[in-house]
Motif scaffolding. Structure first.
Motif, PDB file in Angstrom:
ATOM      1  N   GLN A 107       0.844  -1.192   0.000  1.00 17.96           N
ATOM      2  CA  GLN A 107       0.000   0.000   0.000  1.00 17.96           C
ATOM      3  C   GLN A 107       0.890   1.257   0.000  1.00 17.96           C
ATOM      4  OE1 GLN A 107      -3.355   0.192  -0.205  1.00 17.96           O
ATOM      5  NE2 GLN A 107      -3.292  -2.047  -0.487  1.00 17.96           N
ATOM      6  N   LEU A 163       2.254   4.989   0.690  1.00 18.21           N
ATOM      7  CA  LEU A 163       2.126   5.939   1.795  1.00 18.21           C
ATOM      8  C   LEU A 163       1.594   7.266   1.262  1.00 18.21           C
ATOM      9  CD1 LEU A 163       5.500   5.279   3.656  1.00 18.21           C
ATOM     10  CD2 LEU A 163       3.217   4.565   4.372  1.00 18.21           C
ATOM     11  N   ILE A 200      11.566   7.012  10.051  1.00 14.22           N
ATOM     12  CA  ILE A 200      10.488   6.690   9.113  1.00 14.22           C
ATOM     13  C   ILE A 200      10.227   7.858   8.162  1.00 14.22           C
ATOM     14  CG2 ILE A 200       8.027   6.155   8.952  1.00 14.22           C
ATOM     15  CD1 ILE A 200       8.266   4.650  11.590  1.00 14.22           C
ATOM     16  N   TRP A 258      10.333   8.531   3.986  1.00  8.81           N
ATOM     17  CA  TRP A 258       8.922   8.503   3.563  1.00  8.81           C
ATOM     18  C   TRP A 258       8.786   8.501   2.038  1.00  8.81           C
ATOM     19  CZ3 TRP A 258       5.137   7.853   7.092  1.00  8.81           C
ATOM     20  CH2 TRP A 258       3.810   8.033   6.700  1.00  8.81           C
ATOM     21  N   THR A 307       6.270   3.214   0.112  1.00  9.99           N
ATOM     22  CA  THR A 307       5.429   2.208   0.777  1.00  9.99           C
ATOM     23  C   THR A 307       5.981   1.919   2.166  1.00  9.99           C
ATOM     24  OG1 THR A 307       6.702   0.334  -0.072  1.00  9.99           O
ATOM     25  CG2 THR A 307       4.883   1.155  -1.441  1.00  9.99           C
ATOM     26  N   ALA A 308       5.078   1.419   3.042  1.00 12.11           N
ATOM     27  CA  ALA A 308       5.490   1.076   4.396  1.00 12.11           C
ATOM     28  C   ALA A 308       6.510  -0.040   4.380  1.00 12.11           C
ATOM     29  CB  ALA A 308       4.267   0.684   5.226  1.00 12.11           C
ATOM     30  N   THR A 341      10.185   0.259   5.971  1.00  7.88           N
ATOM     31  CA  THR A 341      10.566  -0.668   7.036  1.00  7.88           C
ATOM     32  C   THR A 341      11.870  -1.383   6.680  1.00  7.88           C
ATOM     33  OG1 THR A 341       8.254  -1.006   7.625  1.00  7.88           O
ATOM     34  CG2 THR A 341       9.822  -2.656   8.362  1.00  7.88           C
ATOM     35  N   PHE A 397       3.243   2.763  11.768  1.00  8.02           N
ATOM     36  CA  PHE A 397       2.779   3.486  10.587  1.00  8.02           C
ATOM     37  C   PHE A 397       1.352   3.976  10.764  1.00  8.02           C
ATOM     38  CE2 PHE A 397       6.408   1.228   8.879  1.00  8.02           C
ATOM     39  CZ  PHE A 397       6.945   2.116   7.954  1.00  8.02           C
ATOM     40  N   ARG A 398       0.487   3.137  11.355  1.00 11.72           N
ATOM     41  CA  ARG A 398      -0.901   3.558  11.552  1.00 11.72           C
ATOM     42  C   ARG A 398      -0.979   4.776  12.466  1.00 11.72           C
ATOM     43  NH1 ARG A 398      -1.800  -2.061  11.920  1.00 11.72           N
ATOM     44  NH2 ARG A 398      -1.827  -1.905  14.202  1.00 11.72           N
ATOM     45  N   ILE A 427       0.563   7.875  10.589  1.00 10.30           N
ATOM     46  CA  ILE A 427      -0.328   8.403   9.555  1.00 10.30           C
ATOM     47  C   ILE A 427      -1.531   9.107  10.196  1.00 10.30           C
ATOM     48  CG2 ILE A 427      -1.902   7.736   7.702  1.00 10.30           C
ATOM     49  CD1 ILE A 427       0.105   5.552   6.935  1.00 10.30           C
ATOM     50  N   LEU A 431      -0.395  16.096   5.639  1.00  9.65           N
ATOM     51  CA  LEU A 431      -0.343  15.304   4.409  1.00  9.65           C
ATOM     52  C   LEU A 431      -0.913  16.108   3.247  1.00  9.65           C
ATOM     53  CD1 LEU A 431      -1.542  11.844   5.770  1.00  9.65           C
ATOM     54  CD2 LEU A 431       0.813  12.574   5.336  1.00  9.65           C
TER      55      LEU A 431
END
Length: 713
Positions: free
Chosen positions: A10, A12, A54, A58, A62-63, A67, A83-84, A87, A96
């Motif tokens: 997914q 970012l 992180i 960015w 993607t996460a 990672t 990440f959750r 975000i 964002l």
């Protein structure tokens, strides 16, 4: 068998391009921190090391990619929860980039949720509202070289030495300096005070702005902040959070106070060197304004003045108020109900205790501050608006936070354990209620005066010179005993002239006897002779009155200060005061809400303010049924330093502010002889101990009395 495809990574959500990242001050344990800066909203957000790793990667998209990169380069391995949360934090603070219709819809929804109703905005901002006036950045850049000269160590040391010398000189003239404060109570003094207050506050704000420019920061605005509709200047130094080193931020915070203290030191030196005159008075005003402003206002850490930010930087606790309040609520819940919540954040025990104590002191300070502001707005605005603002202050700023916290306690009531802690909390709640509802013996301390029931002031019958003083203070006299002998040269001259006129008229009358031609004039001459003799007798009576006698039997309580043979006196001066010290009475004053305690023949004791004077038993004789309109005992009025709040009317009458009633007391004979009063009037209190009363009844009576008093429009 068809192999399963791995889930598609997914992407970012992209960050806004105008969000900057700065290295910030390290934590007390040495852990590094960084700051995200939102230049559009002038907002700063502190993040830790893992969040930095992180966000710095960015852009990988993607996460999973982020990672993997963090794991390879640092050894850390963030999980999906990191990440959750990150975000969610970025979305909640609008950091964002908005993409597509869904993003714009989410942004609109967030804006709608954050939109505040007008009435809530007014409630929140009437207490503190900023009005930007100027954008000073260009001016500050041009004048920064001049400011750097005054910010140099040599200039600062010179001002400090000069100021210390000025303080030394002022201490040698301290009586003159302290007496100058009376100038602040005059209209001209108040005008100068506020003029210099504005001047010093302008320099104060420049004292914040120039150090910020020295460290390369931008000053977007300077203007006026309305603090409960009272204007105060402000400087926007939000970018100070860009600075990595704490000493740099401290230099900005203390810059304003440093300028004011330098101004105070120089003004103190000038005051000690200048001669008396308007210029010296103006310099005193400047010194008084800057000393009071720097020490009494700016150092206050319980409101968001310089003292707050200074304490925040000294403790290295950004956002001190919110973090301390959260820590205070956590500790309060644990103490009262034993809630086993983790601390709001991890920190050393010493730092946690600091924040808890700071939170409790700030709550206590703001409770009385908001209560004072509520009374202030009530009395300074017209009554209808004053009542509304009073209710707003009490409900919104005092009762609402209490209600919010109590609501949390009620929601979590099932978590409360039946143990000793709950018993202790119950006692803490029930003891104040018990004080309100249990009958408790009460005492009254009534402002009162002890005076002789029969006294008289002795005045000269006419102007003259004191020839002889026949008594001393404390002498016992009888009615008619001589006190003073005066002599009036004018009166003596008039008596001599009257004697000469009588003698001349008598001779003329003898010459006319037997002269038939002058017989018609004899009747006129006889009338003149009678008139001259009557005038002479009147002058003689005036001369006899110059031997001043006591109007009553009693004690000479006072003599005119400085009286001596040879001194001239006039009819308006009191030569002596004679009082019968054997017959004493006491007049005391009682407020309307306590009038119900005044029982017939109630007993008490009069306690004089003079330590050497003994207490005396008294008994209530009568209560004056009419409310006191004019206070006849000026010694008790606040205008003369007494305990009763009063004001002077246009006719210079003393008007009490509260509803008062006069109580008349008789001084009872004591078991052992009590010496006579030291003064013919002694100020003190009547202490009455009687009966029992419910404090809740007293409180309600007081509330209703205030409501009735203030109900008229």
């Amino acid at each position: 068998m068809v192999p399963m495809k791995s889930p598609r990574p997914q992407p970012l959500p992209p960050l806004r391009e105008d969000v900057d990242l700065f290295r910030s001050t390290d934590q007390p344990d040495g852990a590094p921190t960084w700051v995200l800066y939102d230049s559009l909203r002038q907002a700063f957000f502190s993040i830790g090391w893992l969040e930095l790793q992180i966000l710095s990667r960015w852009g990988l998209g993607t996460a999973e990619a982020v990672t993997e990169a963090v794991r390879k380069e640092t050894g850390a391995e963030p999980d999906p929860g990191h990440f959750r949360r990150l975000i969610g934090f970025l979305q909640g603070n609008e950091l964002l980039r908005v993409q597509g219709d869904a993003g714009r819809a989410a942004l609109a929804e967030h804006a709608a949720r954050s939109k505040t109703a007008l009435w809530k905005w007014l409630l929140k901002n009437y207490l503190y509202l900023r009005v930007p006036l100027v954008r000073p950045d260009r001016f500050l850049d041009k004048t920064l070289p001049v400011a750097r000269f005054f910010m140099s160590r040599g200039v600062g040391l010179s001002i400090l030495l000069a100021g210390l010398f000025g303080i030394f000189l002022t201490l040698r003239q301290w009586d003159d300096f302290s007496d100058s404060f009376i100038q602040l109570t005059t209209p001209v003094g108040l005008g100068l005070f506020f003029t210099f207050l504005l001047f010093s506050k302008m320099l104060h704000e420049l004292g914040h702005a120039y150090p910020a420019k020295h460290y390369g920061l931008r000053i977007p605005t300077m203007g006026v902040a309305l603090l409960v509709l009272w204007p105060v200047l402000y400087t926007d130094t939000t970018e100070a959070w860009k600075l990595r080193f704490r000493r740099q931020r401290l230099a900005i915070v203390v810059g304003g106070m440093t300028v004011e203290l330098a101004l105070a030191l120089l003004a103190t030196l000038l005051w000690s060197l200048l001669p008396d005159g308007p210029l010296r008075g103006a310099v005193f005003m400047l010194a008084a304004v800057t000393w009071i402003g720097s020490l009494a206002i700016n150092l206050n850490p319980f409101m968001r003045f310089d003292g707050y930010y200074l304490l925040s930087d000294l403790w290295n606790v950004p956002n001190l108020e919110a973090r301390a309040f959260a820590m205070g609520r956590w500790r309060l819940r644990a103490f009262l109900f034993g809630f086993d919540d983790p601390p709001p954040e991890a920190m050393p025990d010493k730092q946690r205790r600091r924040l808890v104590v700071y939170a409790y002191l700030t709550w206590l300070y703001r409770f009385f501050l908001f209560l004072g502001i509520a009374l202030l707005v009530y009395y300074f605005f017209f009554k209808l608006l004053g009542i509304f603002l009073f209710i707003v202050e009490i409900v919104w700023f005092i009762l609402r936070p209490i209600k919010n916290e109590v609501s949390v306690w009620i929601k979590r009531r099932k978590e409360v354990a039946l143990d000793r802690r709950l018993f202790r909390t119950s006692l803490l709640i029930l003891i104040p209620l018990g004080i309100l509802f249990l009958p408790i013996p009460f005492s009254l301390h009534l402002p009162a005066v002890l005076k002789s029931a029969d006294f008289s002031r002795v005045f000269p019958p006419l102007a003259g010179r004191v020839e002889e003083i026949l008594v001393e203070r404390g002498d016992r006299v009888r009615a008619g005993d001589p006190l003073f002998q005066l002599f009036s040269p004018d009166l003596a001259q008039q008596i001599t002239e009257a004697e000469q006129a009588i003698e001349l008229l008598t001779r003329q009358e003898k010459r006319m006897t037997g002269n038939d031609r002058l017989r018609g004039q004899q009747e006129v001459l006889g009338s003149k002779l009678i008139e001259a003799r009557v005038r002479y007798q009147g002058l003689v009576r005036q001369r006899d009155r110059q031997r001043i006698r006591s109007p009553l039997s009693g004690t000479v309580m006072e003599l005119m200060p400085g009286i001596r043979p040879g001194r001239w006196v006039n009819e308006t001066q009191v030569l002596a005061l004679v009082a019968d010290a054997n017959v004493l009475k006491v007049d005391a004053y009682l407020t309307e809400e306590k009038l119900r305690y005044a029982a017939s023949r109630m007993a008490g004791r009069f306690i004089s303010d003079i330590p050497e004077s003994p207490s005396r038993p008294v008994r209530l004789v009568a209560v004056n049924p009419a409310r006191v309109a004019v206070l006849e005992d000026p010694y008790l009025a606040s205008t003369h330093g007494g305990p009763i709040t009063a004001r002077l009317s246009e006719r210079q009458e003393i008007i009490p502010e509260d509803a008062l009633y006069r109580l008349h007391w008789r001084v009872e004979p004591a078991e052992s002889p009590i010496p006579a009063p030291i003064r013919y009037i002694e100020v003190g209190e009547v202490h009455v101990y009687s009966g029992a009363s419910l404090r809740i009844v007293d409180l309600l009576n007081h509330v209703f009395a205030v409501l009735i008093r203030e109900s008229g429009f």
